[in-house]
Design a protein around this motif. Sequence first.
Motif, PDB file in Angstrom:
ATOM      1  N   LEU A 161      50.572   5.408 -16.852  1.00  0.00           N
ATOM      2  CA  LEU A 161      49.163   5.605 -16.490  1.00  0.00           C
ATOM      3  C   LEU A 161      48.947   6.947 -15.799  1.00  0.00           C
ATOM      4  O   LEU A 161      47.983   7.669 -16.092  1.00  0.00           O
ATOM      5  CB  LEU A 161      48.684   4.455 -15.589  1.00  0.00           C
ATOM      6  CG  LEU A 161      47.238   4.568 -15.104  1.00  0.00           C
ATOM      7  CD1 LEU A 161      46.262   4.624 -16.270  1.00  0.00           C
ATOM      8  CD2 LEU A 161      46.880   3.390 -14.193  1.00  0.00           C
ATOM      9  N   LEU A 162      49.853   7.277 -14.875  1.00  0.00           N
ATOM     10  CA  LEU A 162      49.681   8.517 -14.100  1.00  0.00           C
ATOM     11  C   LEU A 162      49.810   9.767 -14.967  1.00  0.00           C
ATOM     12  O   LEU A 162      49.410  10.857 -14.549  1.00  0.00           O
ATOM     13  CB  LEU A 162      50.694   8.555 -12.950  1.00  0.00           C
ATOM     14  CG  LEU A 162      50.319   7.678 -11.747  1.00  0.00           C
ATOM     15  CD1 LEU A 162      51.538   7.372 -10.893  1.00  0.00           C
ATOM     16  CD2 LEU A 162      49.234   8.350 -10.907  1.00  0.00           C
ATOM     17  N   THR A 163      50.374   9.633 -16.165  1.00  0.00           N
ATOM     18  CA  THR A 163      50.505  10.788 -17.061  1.00  0.00           C
ATOM     19  C   THR A 163      49.559  10.682 -18.259  1.00  0.00           C
ATOM     20  O   THR A 163      49.672  11.452 -19.203  1.00  0.00           O
ATOM     21  CB  THR A 163      51.959  10.894 -17.597  1.00  0.00           C
ATOM     22  OG1 THR A 163      52.309   9.662 -18.233  1.00  0.00           O
ATOM     23  CG2 THR A 163      52.946  11.183 -16.484  1.00  0.00           C
ATOM     24  N   SER A 164      48.621   9.720 -18.196  1.00  0.00           N
ATOM     25  CA  SER A 164      47.789   9.464 -19.376  1.00  0.00           C
ATOM     26  C   SER A 164      46.342   9.925 -19.177  1.00  0.00           C
ATOM     27  O   SER A 164      45.860  10.073 -18.046  1.00  0.00           O
ATOM     28  CB  SER A 164      47.834   7.958 -19.689  1.00  0.00           C
ATOM     29  OG  SER A 164      46.549   7.417 -19.788  1.00  0.00           O
ATOM     30  N   ASP A 165      45.643  10.134 -20.285  1.00  0.00           N
ATOM     31  CA  ASP A 165      44.225  10.492 -20.219  1.00  0.00           C
ATOM     32  C   ASP A 165      43.380   9.350 -19.672  1.00  0.00           C
ATOM     33  O   ASP A 165      42.256   9.561 -19.215  1.00  0.00           O
ATOM     34  CB  ASP A 165      43.710  10.870 -21.618  1.00  0.00           C
ATOM     35  CG  ASP A 165      44.306  12.184 -22.098  1.00  0.00           C
ATOM     36  OD1 ASP A 165      44.801  12.952 -21.244  1.00  0.00           O
ATOM     37  OD2 ASP A 165      44.279  12.443 -23.313  1.00  0.00           O
ATOM     38  N   ASP A 166      43.918   8.120 -19.728  1.00  0.00           N
ATOM     39  CA  ASP A 166      43.196   6.961 -19.186  1.00  0.00           C
ATOM     40  C   ASP A 166      42.883   7.112 -17.701  1.00  0.00           C
ATOM     41  O   ASP A 166      42.018   6.430 -17.169  1.00  0.00           O
ATOM     42  CB  ASP A 166      44.047   5.684 -19.353  1.00  0.00           C
ATOM     43  CG  ASP A 166      43.773   4.992 -20.665  1.00  0.00           C
ATOM     44  OD1 ASP A 166      42.865   5.453 -21.391  1.00  0.00           O
ATOM     45  OD2 ASP A 166      44.460   4.008 -20.958  1.00  0.00           O
ATOM     46  N   LEU A 167      43.612   8.001 -17.058  1.00  0.00           N
ATOM     47  CA  LEU A 167      43.417   8.204 -15.624  1.00  0.00           C
ATOM     48  C   LEU A 167      41.975   8.609 -15.302  1.00  0.00           C
ATOM     49  O   LEU A 167      41.476   8.342 -14.212  1.00  0.00           O
ATOM     50  CB  LEU A 167      44.387   9.297 -15.154  1.00  0.00           C
ATOM     51  CG  LEU A 167      44.930   9.231 -13.741  1.00  0.00           C
ATOM     52  CD1 LEU A 167      45.461   7.852 -13.411  1.00  0.00           C
ATOM     53  CD2 LEU A 167      46.012  10.273 -13.559  1.00  0.00           C
ATOM     54  N   SER A 168      41.297   9.227 -16.259  1.00  0.00           N
ATOM     55  CA  SER A 168      39.911   9.624 -16.020  1.00  0.00           C
ATOM     56  C   SER A 168      39.011   8.396 -15.894  1.00  0.00           C
ATOM     57  O   SER A 168      37.876   8.500 -15.437  1.00  0.00           O
ATOM     58  CB  SER A 168      39.421  10.517 -17.160  1.00  0.00           C
ATOM     59  OG  SER A 168      39.386   9.780 -18.367  1.00  0.00           O
ATOM     60  N   ARG A 169      39.515   7.234 -16.306  1.00  0.00           N
ATOM     61  CA  ARG A 169      38.729   6.000 -16.207  1.00  0.00           C
ATOM     62  C   ARG A 169      39.041   5.202 -14.941  1.00  0.00           C
ATOM     63  O   ARG A 169      38.500   4.126 -14.719  1.00  0.00           O
ATOM     64  CB  ARG A 169      38.984   5.101 -17.417  1.00  0.00           C
ATOM     65  CG  ARG A 169      38.519   5.714 -18.716  1.00  0.00           C
ATOM     66  CD  ARG A 169      38.679   4.771 -19.878  1.00  0.00           C
ATOM     67  NE  ARG A 169      38.159   5.351 -21.104  1.00  0.00           N
ATOM     68  CZ  ARG A 169      36.879   5.308 -21.480  1.00  0.00           C
ATOM     69  NH1 ARG A 169      35.987   4.680 -20.723  1.00  0.00           N
ATOM     70  NH2 ARG A 169      36.478   5.868 -22.598  1.00  0.00           N
ATOM     71  N   LEU A 170      39.943   5.743 -14.133  1.00  0.00           N
ATOM     72  CA  LEU A 170      40.329   5.013 -12.922  1.00  0.00           C
ATOM     73  C   LEU A 170      39.182   4.988 -11.917  1.00  0.00           C
ATOM     74  O   LEU A 170      38.541   6.008 -11.671  1.00  0.00           O
ATOM     75  CB  LEU A 170      41.553   5.691 -12.285  1.00  0.00           C
ATOM     76  CG  LEU A 170      42.109   5.029 -11.025  1.00  0.00           C
ATOM     77  CD1 LEU A 170      42.718   3.664 -11.357  1.00  0.00           C
ATOM     78  CD2 LEU A 170      43.157   5.928 -10.365  1.00  0.00           C
ATOM     79  N   ARG A 171      38.919   3.804 -11.359  1.00  0.00           N
ATOM     80  CA  ARG A 171      37.877   3.655 -10.341  1.00  0.00           C
ATOM     81  C   ARG A 171      38.410   2.766  -9.230  1.00  0.00           C
ATOM     82  O   ARG A 171      39.297   1.949  -9.445  1.00  0.00           O
ATOM     83  CB  ARG A 171      36.628   2.964 -10.915  1.00  0.00           C
ATOM     84  CG  ARG A 171      36.013   3.652 -12.097  1.00  0.00           C
ATOM     85  CD  ARG A 171      35.171   4.863 -11.700  1.00  0.00           C
ATOM     86  NE  ARG A 171      34.584   5.467 -12.881  1.00  0.00           N
ATOM     87  CZ  ARG A 171      35.181   6.373 -13.637  1.00  0.00           C
ATOM     88  NH1 ARG A 171      36.402   6.801 -13.330  1.00  0.00           N
ATOM     89  NH2 ARG A 171      34.589   6.867 -14.700  1.00  0.00           N
ATOM     90  N   GLN A 172      37.780   2.902  -8.039  1.00  0.00           N
ATOM     91  CA  GLN A 172      38.057   1.983  -6.945  1.00  0.00           C
ATOM     92  C   GLN A 172      36.793   1.175  -6.686  1.00  0.00           C
ATOM     93  O   GLN A 172      35.692   1.733  -6.639  1.00  0.00           O
ATOM     94  CB  GLN A 172      38.474   2.741  -5.680  1.00  0.00           C
ATOM     95  CG  GLN A 172      38.916   1.800  -4.563  1.00  0.00           C
ATOM     96  CD  GLN A 172      39.746   2.504  -3.506  1.00  0.00           C
ATOM     97  OE1 GLN A 172      39.482   3.652  -3.163  1.00  0.00           O
ATOM     98  NE2 GLN A 172      40.744   1.819  -2.980  1.00  0.00           N
ATOM     99  N   CYS A 173      36.978  -0.119  -6.516  1.00  0.00           N
ATOM    100  CA  CYS A 173      35.833  -1.011  -6.305  1.00  0.00           C
ATOM    101  C   CYS A 173      34.994  -0.536  -5.123  1.00  0.00           C
ATOM    102  O   CYS A 173      35.524  -0.153  -4.077  1.00  0.00           O
ATOM    103  CB  CYS A 173      36.318  -2.440  -6.069  1.00  0.00           C
ATOM    104  SG  CYS A 173      34.965  -3.583  -5.730  1.00  0.00           S
ATOM    105  N   ALA A 174      33.685  -0.610  -5.292  1.00  0.00           N
ATOM    106  CA  ALA A 174      32.772  -0.153  -4.251  1.00  0.00           C
ATOM    107  C   ALA A 174      32.548  -1.213  -3.171  1.00  0.00           C
ATOM    108  O   ALA A 174      31.842  -0.964  -2.193  1.00  0.00           O
ATOM    109  CB  ALA A 174      31.428   0.237  -4.885  1.00  0.00           C
ATOM    110  N   GLY A 175      33.145  -2.387  -3.337  1.00  0.00           N
ATOM    111  CA  GLY A 175      32.958  -3.459  -2.356  1.00  0.00           C
ATOM    112  C   GLY A 175      33.584  -3.118  -1.010  1.00  0.00           C
ATOM    113  O   GLY A 175      34.669  -2.543  -0.959  1.00  0.00           O
ATOM    114  N   ASP A 176      32.897  -3.496   0.073  1.00  0.00           N
ATOM    115  CA  ASP A 176      33.403  -3.253   1.425  1.00  0.00           C
ATOM    116  C   ASP A 176      34.763  -3.896   1.617  1.00  0.00           C
ATOM    117  O   ASP A 176      34.913  -5.096   1.430  1.00  0.00           O
ATOM    118  CB  ASP A 176      32.442  -3.882   2.451  1.00  0.00           C
ATOM    119  CG  ASP A 176      31.441  -2.864   2.938  1.00  0.00           C
ATOM    120  OD1 ASP A 176      31.667  -1.669   2.679  1.00  0.00           O
ATOM    121  OD2 ASP A 176      30.453  -3.283   3.558  1.00  0.00           O
TER     122      ASP A 176
END
Length: 215
Positions: A161-176
């Motif tokens: 994952l860390l070497t893939s283009d998919d990384l541009s889709r990585l998100r962190q949940c906005a929940g508190d």
Amino acid sequence: MTPLDSPAGSMRLVGGDPCLDFVNTVGGRSTRVAGSTSGVVADKLAGYLDLLAWGRHTGQLSEAGARGLAMQAERRPREAAALVVRARALREAVYRLLLGALTDDRRPDPADLEILNAELAVARGQQRLAPGAGRLRWEWVQAGERLDSVLWPVSRAAAALLTSDDLSRLRQCAGDGCGWLFLDRSRNRSRQWCTMQDCGNVSKARRFRQRRHRR
Ligand SMILES: [Zn+2]
């Protein structure tokens, strides 16, 4: 042992990648600041059996494989306990490396890279090519024998994952206080939440009353 005995065996699998579902083996994270300690709340990896439950739940381990490793862990409790410490260190290193990728001007911490590279070296040393249906396939050499075999697919997936283009889709949940990571595969890349049930549509007041990701 059934997977449901452990919170790691019944957690929601929303990461879209096995290494994200591994990083998400926490009830929540109290901070979203890159570079700080990860602020784990309600860790789902309390013991070796939790690792096995996670492996079963995510399909990384067969039922027979998990049972065999559980028996070995019973015979080698100290080694099993040490492996949980190692698993959490890998999880937090991968978490920080992923956060660094989210805020792309940050250089990865060499210590985190070192942890992942060391785990990767172990995992790669355990892979070999074997005959498959029409073509060769990868198999793990000592998967049923070594307690750390549950970590091998994790480090491989993290490196991929860390070497893939998919990384541009990585998100962190906005929940508190959530902190879960996922790949946003929505067409317009607008996903904000790990799940609607846990973070998306609960009121703020209710969210504070409930412990995050109890399941
Ligand atoms: Zn969330």
